[in-house]
Write a protein that holds these residues in place. Structure first.
Motif, PDB file in Angstrom:
ATOM      1  N   ARG A   8       4.316   0.309   5.333  1.00  0.00           N
ATOM      2  CA  ARG A   8       4.746   0.410   6.734  1.00  0.00           C
ATOM      3  C   ARG A   8       4.118   1.630   7.394  1.00  0.00           C
ATOM      4  O   ARG A   8       3.609   1.556   8.513  1.00  0.00           O
ATOM      5  N   GLU A   9       4.102   2.754   6.693  1.00  0.00           N
ATOM      6  CA  GLU A   9       3.494   3.971   7.244  1.00  0.00           C
ATOM      7  C   GLU A   9       1.987   3.804   7.420  1.00  0.00           C
ATOM      8  O   GLU A   9       1.417   4.257   8.421  1.00  0.00           O
ATOM      9  N   LEU A  10       1.356   3.136   6.473  1.00  0.00           N
ATOM     10  CA  LEU A  10      -0.081   2.892   6.573  1.00  0.00           C
ATOM     11  C   LEU A  10      -0.385   1.977   7.762  1.00  0.00           C
ATOM     12  O   LEU A  10      -1.335   2.208   8.512  1.00  0.00           O
ATOM     13  N   ARG A  11       0.435   0.962   7.943  1.00  0.00           N
ATOM     14  CA  ARG A  11       0.245   0.058   9.091  1.00  0.00           C
ATOM     15  C   ARG A  11       0.410   0.817  10.401  1.00  0.00           C
ATOM     16  O   ARG A  11      -0.380   0.639  11.328  1.00  0.00           O
ATOM     17  N   ASN A  12       1.428   1.656  10.498  1.00  0.00           N
ATOM     18  CA  ASN A  12       1.628   2.439  11.721  1.00  0.00           C
ATOM     19  C   ASN A  12       0.441   3.353  11.987  1.00  0.00           C
ATOM     20  O   ASN A  12       0.009   3.505  13.139  1.00  0.00           O
ATOM     21  N   GLU A  15      -2.399   1.285  13.325  1.00  0.00           N
ATOM     22  CA  GLU A  15      -2.175   0.946  14.731  1.00  0.00           C
ATOM     23  C   GLU A  15      -2.475   2.125  15.639  1.00  0.00           C
ATOM     24  O   GLU A  15      -3.080   1.965  16.698  1.00  0.00           O
ATOM     25  N   ARG A  16      -2.068   3.337  15.238  1.00  0.00           N
ATOM     26  CA  ARG A  16      -2.360   4.529  16.045  1.00  0.00           C
ATOM     27  C   ARG A  16      -3.854   4.751  16.164  1.00  0.00           C
ATOM     28  O   ARG A  16      -4.363   5.084  17.224  1.00  0.00           O
ATOM     29  N   VAL A  17      -4.571   4.557  15.052  1.00  0.00           N
ATOM     30  CA  VAL A  17      -6.024   4.706  15.083  1.00  0.00           C
ATOM     31  C   VAL A  17      -6.633   3.657  16.012  1.00  0.00           C
ATOM     32  O   VAL A  17      -7.498   3.964  16.833  1.00  0.00           O
ATOM     33  N   VAL A  19      -5.246   2.105  18.588  1.00  0.00           N
ATOM     34  CA  VAL A  19      -4.939   2.439  19.982  1.00  0.00           C
ATOM     35  C   VAL A  19      -5.827   3.579  20.468  1.00  0.00           C
ATOM     36  O   VAL A  19      -6.364   3.549  21.574  1.00  0.00           O
ATOM     37  N   THR A  20      -6.004   4.574  19.632  1.00  0.00           N
ATOM     38  CA  THR A  20      -6.857   5.716  20.004  1.00  0.00           C
ATOM     39  C   THR A  20      -8.281   5.259  20.261  1.00  0.00           C
ATOM     40  O   THR A  20      -8.895   5.633  21.265  1.00  0.00           O
ATOM     41  N   VAL A  21      -8.811   4.436  19.378  1.00  0.00           N
ATOM     42  CA  VAL A  21     -10.179   3.949  19.543  1.00  0.00           C
ATOM     43  C   VAL A  21     -10.284   3.099  20.802  1.00  0.00           C
ATOM     44  O   VAL A  21     -11.241   3.212  21.565  1.00  0.00           O
ATOM     45  N   ARG A  22      -9.295   2.262  21.053  1.00  0.00           N
ATOM     46  CA  ARG A  22      -9.316   1.409  22.246  1.00  0.00           C
ATOM     47  C   ARG A  22      -9.287   2.254  23.518  1.00  0.00           C
ATOM     48  O   ARG A  22     -10.003   1.973  24.471  1.00  0.00           O
ATOM     49  N   GLN A  23      -8.478   3.295  23.548  1.00  0.00           N
ATOM     50  CA  GLN A  23      -8.395   4.158  24.720  1.00  0.00           C
ATOM     51  C   GLN A  23      -9.682   4.933  24.938  1.00  0.00           C
ATOM     52  O   GLN A  23     -10.111   5.129  26.069  1.00  0.00           O
ATOM     53  N   MET A  24     -10.294   5.388  23.855  1.00  0.00           N
ATOM     54  CA  MET A  24     -11.504   6.200  23.959  1.00  0.00           C
ATOM     55  C   MET A  24     -12.747   5.349  24.237  1.00  0.00           C
ATOM     56  O   MET A  24     -13.706   5.841  24.806  1.00  0.00           O
ATOM     57  N   GLY A  25     -12.738   4.102  23.814  1.00  0.00           N
ATOM     58  CA  GLY A  25     -13.901   3.253  23.986  1.00  0.00           C
ATOM     59  C   GLY A  25     -14.958   3.445  22.917  1.00  0.00           C
ATOM     60  O   GLY A  25     -15.944   2.734  22.880  1.00  0.00           O
ATOM     61  N   TRP A  27     -15.630   5.704  18.782  1.00  0.00           N
ATOM     62  CA  TRP A  27     -15.062   6.528  17.718  1.00  0.00           C
ATOM     63  C   TRP A  27     -15.172   7.993  18.111  1.00  0.00           C
ATOM     64  O   TRP A  27     -16.224   8.451  18.528  1.00  0.00           O
ATOM     65  N   ASP A  28     -14.100   8.705  17.987  1.00  0.00           N
ATOM     66  CA  ASP A  28     -14.097  10.149  18.200  1.00  0.00           C
ATOM     67  C   ASP A  28     -13.668  10.763  16.874  1.00  0.00           C
ATOM     68  O   ASP A  28     -12.481  10.788  16.538  1.00  0.00           O
ATOM     69  N   ALA A  29     -14.646  11.223  16.100  1.00  0.00           N
ATOM     70  CA  ALA A  29     -14.392  11.666  14.735  1.00  0.00           C
ATOM     71  C   ALA A  29     -13.345  12.771  14.664  1.00  0.00           C
ATOM     72  O   ALA A  29     -12.454  12.748  13.807  1.00  0.00           O
ATOM     73  N   SER A  30     -13.396  13.739  15.566  1.00  0.00           N
ATOM     74  CA  SER A  30     -12.444  14.849  15.486  1.00  0.00           C
ATOM     75  C   SER A  30     -11.018  14.373  15.768  1.00  0.00           C
ATOM     76  O   SER A  30     -10.080  14.804  15.109  1.00  0.00           O
ATOM     77  N   ARG A  31     -10.844  13.491  16.733  1.00  0.00           N
ATOM     78  CA  ARG A  31      -9.503  12.972  17.043  1.00  0.00           C
ATOM     79  C   ARG A  31      -8.963  12.133  15.886  1.00  0.00           C
ATOM     80  O   ARG A  31      -7.796  12.237  15.519  1.00  0.00           O
ATOM     81  N   LEU A  32      -9.835  11.306  15.281  1.00  0.00           N
ATOM     82  CA  LEU A  32      -9.394  10.495  14.145  1.00  0.00           C
ATOM     83  C   LEU A  32      -9.026  11.370  12.954  1.00  0.00           C
ATOM     84  O   LEU A  32      -8.060  11.090  12.245  1.00  0.00           O
ATOM     85  N   ARG A  33      -9.771  12.449  12.734  1.00  0.00           N
ATOM     86  CA  ARG A  33      -9.418  13.377  11.647  1.00  0.00           C
ATOM     87  C   ARG A  33      -8.044  13.986  11.884  1.00  0.00           C
ATOM     88  O   ARG A  33      -7.257  14.141  10.962  1.00  0.00           O
ATOM     89  N   ARG A  34      -7.751  14.362  13.143  1.00  0.00           N
ATOM     90  CA  ARG A  34      -6.433  14.938  13.450  1.00  0.00           C
ATOM     91  C   ARG A  34      -5.327  13.909  13.209  1.00  0.00           C
ATOM     92  O   ARG A  34      -4.267  14.250  12.691  1.00  0.00           O
ATOM     93  N   LEU A  35      -5.569  12.652  13.583  1.00  0.00           N
ATOM     94  CA  LEU A  35      -4.573  11.602  13.328  1.00  0.00           C
ATOM     95  C   LEU A  35      -4.323  11.452  11.831  1.00  0.00           C
ATOM     96  O   LEU A  35      -3.180  11.362  11.388  1.00  0.00           O
ATOM     97  N   LEU A  36      -5.396  11.413  11.061  1.00  0.00           N
ATOM     98  CA  LEU A  36      -5.258  11.253   9.619  1.00  0.00           C
ATOM     99  C   LEU A  36      -4.612  12.472   8.983  1.00  0.00           C
ATOM    100  O   LEU A  36      -3.779  12.348   8.088  1.00  0.00           O
ATOM    101  N   ALA A  37      -4.992  13.658   9.443  1.00  0.00           N
ATOM    102  CA  ALA A  37      -4.420  14.883   8.878  1.00  0.00           C
ATOM    103  C   ALA A  37      -2.930  14.980   9.193  1.00  0.00           C
ATOM    104  O   ALA A  37      -2.150  15.470   8.379  1.00  0.00           O
TER     105      ALA A  37
END
Length: 113
Positions: A8-12, A15-17, A19-25, A27-37
């Motif tokens: 469930r946590e992995l799925r969430n 989904e956050r990743v 949504v972030t990619v969809r909003q940005m249009g 890949w933003d590597a630094s933003r994705l790293r912050r989400l993962l971290a």
């Protein structure tokens, strides 16, 4: 990569990743790293810089995306009817929907993205 949480946590997180990619249009590597971290101990693999956006945001592509959205809305999101109207198969229509990242929950607006 090892994920310490449950499915469930992995799925969430996925989904956050998404949504972030969809909003940005793209890949933003630094933003994705912050989400993962921030997800509790996930150690992301090294990410190479993006070479191209997921969706080409050129005027021609956005016009085609808008045309597809309008036609889908006019046909009540029935892909068979929409494909027939456009003169393409349902499979080709589906590929275009994926290519342009068209979602039926998007609000219809008169302005382009």
């Amino acid at each position: 990569m090892r994920f310490p949480g449950n499915v469930r946590e992995l799925r969430n997180l996925a989904e956050r990743v998404g949504v972030t990619v969809r909003q940005m249009g793209s890949w933003d590597a630094s933003r994705l790293r912050r989400l993962l971290a921030g997800s509790g101990g996930v150690q992301p693999a090294p990410v190479e810089p993006a070479q191209a956006p997921i969706v080409d945001r050129s005027k021609g592509d956005m016009a085609e995306r808008s045309r597809l959205r309008t036609t889908l809305d006019a046909n009540g999101w029935r892909r068979k009817d929409t494909g027939q109207y456009l003169g393409i198969s349902r499979k080709v229509l589906w590929e275009e929907i994926l290519k342009y990242q068209i979602f039926d929950e998007e609000p219809v607006t008169g302005e382009s993205e």
